[in-house]
Motif scaffolding. Sequence first.
Motif, PDB file in Angstrom:
ATOM      1  N   THR A 178      -6.863 -64.447  31.211  1.00 43.35           N
ATOM      2  CA  THR A 178      -6.363 -63.090  31.395  1.00 43.35           C
ATOM      3  C   THR A 178      -7.154 -62.144  30.501  1.00 43.35           C
ATOM      4  O   THR A 178      -7.316 -62.410  29.300  1.00 43.35           O
ATOM      5  CB  THR A 178      -4.871 -62.983  31.041  1.00 43.35           C
ATOM      6  N   GLU A 195      -6.943 -58.107  29.728  1.00 42.24           N
ATOM      7  CA  GLU A 195      -6.226 -56.850  29.954  1.00 42.24           C
ATOM      8  C   GLU A 195      -6.854 -55.744  29.119  1.00 42.24           C
ATOM      9  O   GLU A 195      -6.985 -55.873  27.903  1.00 42.24           O
ATOM     10  CB  GLU A 195      -4.749 -56.988  29.593  1.00 42.24           C
ATOM     11  N   HIS A 216      -4.169 -49.720  33.787  1.00 42.60           N
ATOM     12  CA  HIS A 216      -4.308 -51.154  33.572  1.00 42.60           C
ATOM     13  C   HIS A 216      -5.372 -51.699  34.505  1.00 42.60           C
ATOM     14  O   HIS A 216      -5.347 -51.438  35.708  1.00 42.60           O
ATOM     15  CB  HIS A 216      -2.963 -51.851  33.834  1.00 42.60           C
ATOM     16  N   VAL A 222       3.914 -56.171  32.177  1.00 41.04           N
ATOM     17  CA  VAL A 222       3.077 -57.160  32.839  1.00 41.04           C
ATOM     18  C   VAL A 222       3.677 -58.539  32.600  1.00 41.04           C
ATOM     19  O   VAL A 222       3.928 -58.917  31.451  1.00 41.04           O
ATOM     20  CB  VAL A 222       1.635 -57.106  32.301  1.00 41.04           C
TER      21      VAL A 222
END
Length: 738
Positions: free
Chosen positions: A436, A438, A466, A499
């Motif tokens: 991930t 971000e 985002h 999230v």
Amino acid sequence: MKRIFLFFFLWAGLAAALHAQPRDTWTCGHVYGIELHGAHQDTIPLIHANVMWAGTTLGTVSDDEGFFKLDLAPASKKLVAGYVGYESDTLVVEPGMHGLAFYLEPDDHHEEMTIEGKKPHTLHLHEAEVNTQSITRQGLRTLACCNLAESFENSLSVDVEQSDAVSGAKRIKMLGLAGFYTQILVEKNPLMRGLISPFGLEYIPGFWIDAIDISKGTASVATGYESITGQINVELAKPEDSRPLALNAYQNSMGRSELTLSAARKVTPKLSTMLLSYGSYNRQRWDEDGDTFLDMPLVSHISLMNRWKYHSSSGDGQIGFKILRDTRDGGQTGFDFGRPRAANSGYGSRNRIGRYEFFAKAGTAFGGGRSIGLILSGFHHDQDSFWGAKGYNGLEQSLYANLIFEKEAAHHRFSSGLSFLLDERDETYQEQLFKTRERVPGLFAEYTWKPNDRLSAMAGFRYDNHNLYGGFYTPRLHLKYQADALTALRLSAGKGYRVPHLFMDNPAMLASSREVIFAESLEAEEAWNAGMQLTREFSLGQDRPGTLALDFYRTEFLQQTVVDLDSDPRTILLYNLDGRSFSNSAQIEVTATAARGLDLTAAWRFNDVRMTYAGELKEVPLNPRHKGVLVLSWSPTGRKWQFDVTTQYNGATRLPETALNPEPYRMGSHSPAYGQLFAQVTRKIGKMDLYLGGENLTGFRQERPILAWDDPFSPWFDSSLVWGPTAGRRFYVGLRVN
């Protein structure tokens, strides 16, 4: 939600109408102090001077310019102004009189005085637009409070629960919803997010904490888009305000030993530093219910933190870092953690965590009420763990920056800023890699309007982009109306996003044999929250104040990740919400000094939390509808002794469906209600506090907290269905030196 906003607009109109009341119903003026300088004198505005109608409890305080405004009192024509260090003055006021001026002269007739006071355990921040309750350092001392997770046992605003019966990890709930919908900050830094979430509450020792501020509902937009149900900000001990040396030692009857040590020093008149350390150790194996599993995990933990603070007339700055190492072992009592996992035939669980954090703040003020501040923080987190046959590893790095500009005038305050969040996370579950990345830049603006002492409004909006989920638009509004000097009404409404993070949000994935099934790609969670709070201060007699607080909040989800434990007891089904999901939470709380030295808090809360599972709206499991708390604290004359008692009532909760399991591995539809009792006695000896107490003195334990404990590698094994305490009575003794 349309009805909610219509209610807010009607209320705003009513407040404006009250603000526009005829001038003959109120009076205003300034309070000045006379300062003598040899042969001449000056007058200065007195900030927060008390202005009261003689013989009544009606009054107000002056603002930053010494200005005050209040309603006329029908029973009195005499207005009294007072300020510490000055002689009080009285004016006779007739209807229609405005622009009064008090000139208070220095009080030179008193000799030196010593004023003693007892800080309340909890208090509602009177001036704040946001519904905020603060747990003070005095309140933290009513229990052992070895860490942040144990600091909420006597507060009804936040619930602390055990996530599973193997790791002993703690999680919180607010407004009936999981703790990841509540934003947790450490001195306004979002350091309690990410992989640390399942265990982070236990990594901040209570002895480090100066105060805990709990805000219900959506918070200020300045701190981000994530606070859907509330915000918890932890204020740590400050170098400039702390004792040169402080120590806390703790030992309980189940083998848990803790030592906390802090040292502070003023290096120069402008520069101070502080070193904090914390160690926790418990390798004693307990199995009181005979299910071959440890009742509490075996823990070895150490944390070190150093912070520096610089203060001058031109600005402030501080910087600090923290290092921690944590090893947490659980599972069957016969598991040998000194041998490789493959060489053991039983069920074991191990979590090894290494973490580095840093934080920095800097701010300066300009002329005209302008100021600018910068907040920076970051961390590196490394986790290596296994749960029976399941393996899980995580590596996370994060960077956060928030630049805030603020301008303040007489009745207005405007703030705006830019923020940036970068998260890089690699998780390996069952040899499958989840990466991930971000990146979230954001900007915000917030305006606060306070036309008088009665009405204030704070409106904010932020936009965050985002990289994985697109734009987040976050509007929020807070209104406060001070009906009189003792009564305040707060209203709030706003939006929040979040999230989903699968493994840190759902420890059940690791703590059971359930198979994880992703029905679809998960979207970002999105919800509206609206609520109100009414507070009324009262008096039971001289030096016996009290506060009544009523609040109600509703959270309505537009999008949510559904964790379905009902469809099949052998699976965890994850999918996006298709239907309704909401939470209603109502609470009443009374705090009062019932008698000299005797303080009490009584509170009751009702939660109604429902979600649509596979097309059916059902009550969310493992979520009690009712909870009550009664806290008594007695300090006899002389204050050498202190006695604290906390009682809890926990109502029944719906349990996940297990009817498809074999008969021995089924649970009922609901858990029973149960109570808990905590007690502590403290003896003050000079600069030392000697305390002893007990936890869960009722001895209540959840029966069979682990399904299929006798066959832990079967598809029926599940240690995540915890609704009550898994350990019995515990006694402890401790020593604080300050």
